[in-house]
Design a protein around this motif. Structure first.
Motif, short mmCIF file in Angstrom:
data_model
loop_
_atom_site.label_atom_id
_atom_site.label_comp_id
_atom_site.label_asym_id
_atom_site.label_seq_id
_atom_site.Cartn_x
_atom_site.Cartn_y
_atom_site.Cartn_z
N ASP A 58 0.85 -1.20 0.00
CA ASP A 58 0.00 0.00 0.00
C ASP A 58 0.88 1.26 0.00
OD1 ASP A 58 -2.14 1.72 0.12
OD2 ASP A 58 -2.52 1.43 2.27
N LEU A 59 1.78 1.35 -0.97
CA LEU A 59 2.73 2.47 -1.02
C LEU A 59 2.02 3.82 -1.14
CD1 LEU A 59 5.58 0.97 -3.24
CD2 LEU A 59 5.75 1.67 -0.84
N ASP A 60 1.01 3.88 -2.00
CA ASP A 60 0.31 5.15 -2.18
C ASP A 60 -0.39 5.58 -0.89
OD1 ASP A 60 1.12 5.32 -4.79
OD2 ASP A 60 -0.73 4.44 -5.62
N GLY A 68 0.79 13.58 2.63
CA GLY A 68 -0.48 14.13 2.18
C GLY A 68 -0.76 13.87 0.72
N ALA A 69 -1.95 14.25 0.29
CA ALA A 69 -2.36 14.11 -1.11
C ALA A 69 -3.26 15.28 -1.45
CB ALA A 69 -3.08 12.78 -1.34
N SER A 70 -3.58 15.42 -2.71
CA SER A 70 -4.42 16.55 -3.11
C SER A 70 -5.74 16.53 -2.34
CB SER A 70 -4.71 16.48 -4.62
OG SER A 70 -5.28 15.24 -4.95
N GLY A 71 -5.99 17.61 -1.63
CA GLY A 71 -7.22 17.72 -0.86
C GLY A 71 -7.16 17.12 0.52
N GLY A 72 -6.05 16.46 0.87
CA GLY A 72 -5.97 15.84 2.19
C GLY A 72 -4.61 16.08 2.84
N LEU A 107 7.87 8.45 -1.70
CA LEU A 107 7.75 9.74 -1.01
C LEU A 107 8.46 10.84 -1.79
CD1 LEU A 107 8.32 8.82 2.76
CD2 LEU A 107 6.16 9.44 1.66
N THR A 108 9.67 10.57 -2.26
CA THR A 108 10.43 11.61 -2.95
C THR A 108 9.90 11.90 -4.34
OG1 THR A 108 12.06 9.93 -3.60
CG2 THR A 108 12.55 11.24 -1.64
N GLU A 109 9.07 10.99 -4.88
CA GLU A 109 8.44 11.25 -6.18
C GLU A 109 7.14 12.04 -6.03
OE1 GLU A 109 8.04 7.38 -7.83
OE2 GLU A 109 10.11 7.28 -8.56
N HIS A 110 6.71 12.26 -4.80
CA HIS A 110 5.51 13.07 -4.53
C HIS A 110 5.74 14.49 -5.06
CE1 HIS A 110 2.70 15.47 -2.07
NE2 HIS A 110 1.97 14.37 -1.94
N PRO A 111 4.70 15.17 -5.55
CA PRO A 111 4.88 16.53 -6.09
C PRO A 111 5.47 17.53 -5.10
CG PRO A 111 2.74 15.65 -6.71
CD PRO A 111 3.32 14.69 -5.75
#
Length: 477
Positions: A58-60, A68-72, A107-111
Motif C-alpha cells: 500500500d505504497l500510495d 499528504g495528497a491533493s485535498g488531504g 515519497l520523494t516522487e511526490h509533487p
C-alpha cells in the motif's frame, strides 16, 4: 568511529518509541483520522519483514499518510497541535525510511514531499527541541537517500542547512555531531556539495571553527599559531583534542569536508582564502590521534592540492607540510589507503619543491597574504641577490602585495607587520634608488604609523626601516 546515530538522538528516539500514545483519544479529538490510525497501527511494533510487506502492498496509502495528497493533509499536518503524536510519527517515519527503499522512492516522487516537514524545523528556537531534531533526521534521509538531487530536494536544502547550522554553532558536542552526520548524508552528490559551498557562511564556517578549536588555535593568536606550526595542547580528557572536541566529532567534521574536497577545483582557493585550510589541516595532522583522522586529512589535502597546484602548493610548503609528511611516513601505518594517499601527496610536493628557488618561496609567501619568519626574511644574502628582482618582478607586483598586507591591522597576528617592516627596510637598503617606488605605494607613511604600535617588535622593525630611508635621503642631499 562509526556512523551510528549520536547517543543523544538515539536515546531521544528510544524514549519516544517506548512512550504510550492515546491513539483512540486522538481520533475522538479529531487530531488524526480512523484511516490514519489504522495505517500507523498496522506497521507499529511489528517485525521488520512484516512491516515492509504491509507498506509495499500500500505504497500510495502510506505516501498519503506521511506527506499528504491533493485535498488531504498528512498526519503531521492534521496532528500539528499534538506534540506527542508528531514526535511519534517522525520517529516511525525515520525507522521506515531506514529499512524500506520503496517507501523512500514513492515519497520523494511526490509533487511536494517536503511541505509538511519544513515548517517543523522552525517550531522552536531551542536547539534541544525534539521535533526539529527528528524532522531534520527525516529530511536528511529523504534528500540524501535519493540517487541524484532533485529540484525539490535542492529547494528544501537551504532551510535544512540553516537549521543544522544552529546545531553546529552550539557548544554541545552531541548536537554538533547530529548536524555533522546529517551533512554527511546530504553530500553524496556534486549538486548537493555545490549548494553546501554556496551556503558556506552557515555550513562550512562553524565546522572550521570546530577544527580550529580542536587544533588549539581558536583564541586571539590563532593565525600566528597556524602559520608558525607551534604545537597545540592536546585535550586533557581521553578521547578529546583541544577545546574538548571529541574524536568522534572531529572525525565526522573531517569526513564532511573530505566529501566536499572532491569539488576541489571549484572550492580549493576559496577554502584557503577564507579559512586558511592548508595550515589548519597541517596543524591537525601534527595532532591527529588516529589513522582514520590522519587518512581523511591526507586525502582531503591531496584532493585540494592536486586540483589547485599553482595556488595551493606554495601554501603547503609555507605551512611546512613536506617535512611533516616525512615524519608521518616514518610511522608504522596499517591503513593501505592512507599509505597510498601519503605517497601520492609526498611525491606531488617533492616534484614541486625541486623546481622552487628561494625567490619563488618568498614570492609565494607574499602572495599568500600571510608572512612568517621564514629564512629569506633574515638572510642578507637573499636580499643582496633578490631585492631588485622583487621590485621589478611582474611590474612591481610583490611590493604592491606588501602594501596590501601592511594596510591590515593583523590584530590576531601582529608579527606579520613586523616582518613586512623588515622586508621594506631590506628593499630600501639594497636598492635605495627605488625607494620612491615604495613611497608611491604608501609604504613609508605606513612604516611611520607603525612606529606608534604597542608591539615592541613592530616598533623596532619600523624604526629600522625608516632609518634606512632617512640615511639615503641625507646622502642624496
Amino acid at each position: 568511529m562509526s556512523l551510528d546515530p549520536p547517543t543523544y538522538l538515539a536515546s531521544l528516539q528510544n524514549n519516544i518509541r517506548a512512550r504510550p500514545i492515546p491513539w483512540d483519544g486522538a481520533v475522538r479529538a479529531g487530531t488524526i483520522s480512523e484511516d490514519q490510525l489504522s495505517k500507523i497501527r498496522a506497521v507499529d511494533k511489528v517485525r521488520k519483514d512484516q512491516r515492509e510487506q504491509i507498506i509495499e502492498s500500500d505504497l500510495d496509502g502510506y505516501c498519503t499518510l506521511f506527506v499528504g495528497a491533493s485535498g488531504g493533509p498528512s498526519v503531521l499536518e492534521s496532528a500539528a497541535k499534538s506534540t506527542h503524536v508528531v514526535q511519534y510519527v517522525l520517529v516511525l517515519l525515520g525507522d521506515l525510511l531506514d529499512g524500506i527503499p520503496a517507501l523512500l522512492k514513492v515519497l520523494t516522487e511526490h509533487p511536494d514531499p517536503y511541505k509538511p516537514l519544513l515548517p517543523l524545523l522552525s517550531q522552536s528556537s531551542d536547539p534541544e527541541s525534539p521535533i526539529p531534531l527528528l524532522t531534520s533526521t527525516v529530511l536528511a534521509s529523504m534528500i540524501g537517500g535519493t540517487p541524484s538531487l532533485s529540484s525539490k530536494g535542492a529547494s528544501a536544502m537551504p532551510r535544512l542547512f540553516s537549521y543544522l547550522s544552529t546545531l553546529t554553532k552550539t557548544t554541545d558536542g552531541g548536537l554538533q555531531d547530529i548536524a555533522v552526520l546529517q551533512y554527511s548524508a546530504l553530500l553524496r552528490g556534486k549538486k548537493s556539495r555545490e549548494l553546501f559551498w554556496e551556503h558556506r557562511k552557515e555550513t562550512i564556517a562553524p565546522l572550521v571553527d570546530i577544527l580550529r578549536t580542536a587544533a588549539g588555535v581558536s583564541n586571539g593568536d590563532s593565525a600566528s599559531t597556524l602559520w608558525s606550526g607551534a604545537p597545540s595542547v592536546r585535550g586533557n580528557l581521553e578521547g578529546t583534542l583541544g577545546g574538548g572536541v571529541g574524536l568522534q566529532l572531529l572525525y565526522h567534521v573531517l569526513l564532511v569536508l573530505w566529501q566536499l574536497s572532491f569539488e576541489g577545483a571549484q572550492i580549493g582557493d576559496g577554502l584557503e582564502d577564507e579559512y586558511d585550510v592548508i595550515p589548519l589541516y597541517t596543524q591537525l595532522l601534527r595532532l591527529s590521534p588516529k589513522e582514520k583522522t590522519t587518512r581523511l586529512l591526507i586525502s582531503s589535502l591531496y584532493n585540494l592540492l592536486s586540483s589547485n597546484r599553482q595556488s595551493l602548493l606554495p601554501a603547503a610548503v609555507l605551512a611546512r607540510l613536506p617535512a611533516l609528511l616525512q615524519n608521518i611516513a616514518g610511522r608504522h601505518l596499517t591503513d593501505t589507503d592512507l599509505q597510498e594517499d601519503l605517497q601520492n601527496l609526498t611525491e606531488m610536493l617533492d616534484e614541486y619543491t625541486k623546481t622552487q628557488t628561494t625567490f619563488d618561496e618568498y614570492a609565494a609567501e607574499v602572495h599568500s597574504g600571510h608572512l612568517r619568519w621564514s629564512p629569506p626574511h633574515r638572510s642578507p644574502t637573499f636580499w643582496a641577490e633578490n631585492a631588485r628582482r622583487i621590485l621589478e618582478h611582474e611590474k612591481g607586483e610583490l611590493p604592491k602585495k606588501l602594501a596590501e598586507i601592511m594596510s591590515k591591522p593583523w590584530d590576531s597576528d601582529k608579527q606579520v607587520l613586523a616582518i613586512a617592516c623588515n622586508d621594506v627596510g631590506c628593499l630600501v637598503k639594497e636598492v635605495p634608488e627605488k625607494r620612491y617606488q615604495l613611497e608611491k605605494l604608501g609604504l613609508k607613511t605606513r612604516v611611520m604609523e607603525l612606529m606608534a604600535e604597542k608591539d615592541e617588535a613592530i616598533r623596532w622593525e619600523s624604526l629600522n626601516a625608516l632609518s634606512g630611508w632617512l640615511r639615503y635621503s641625507f646622502e642624496t642631499k
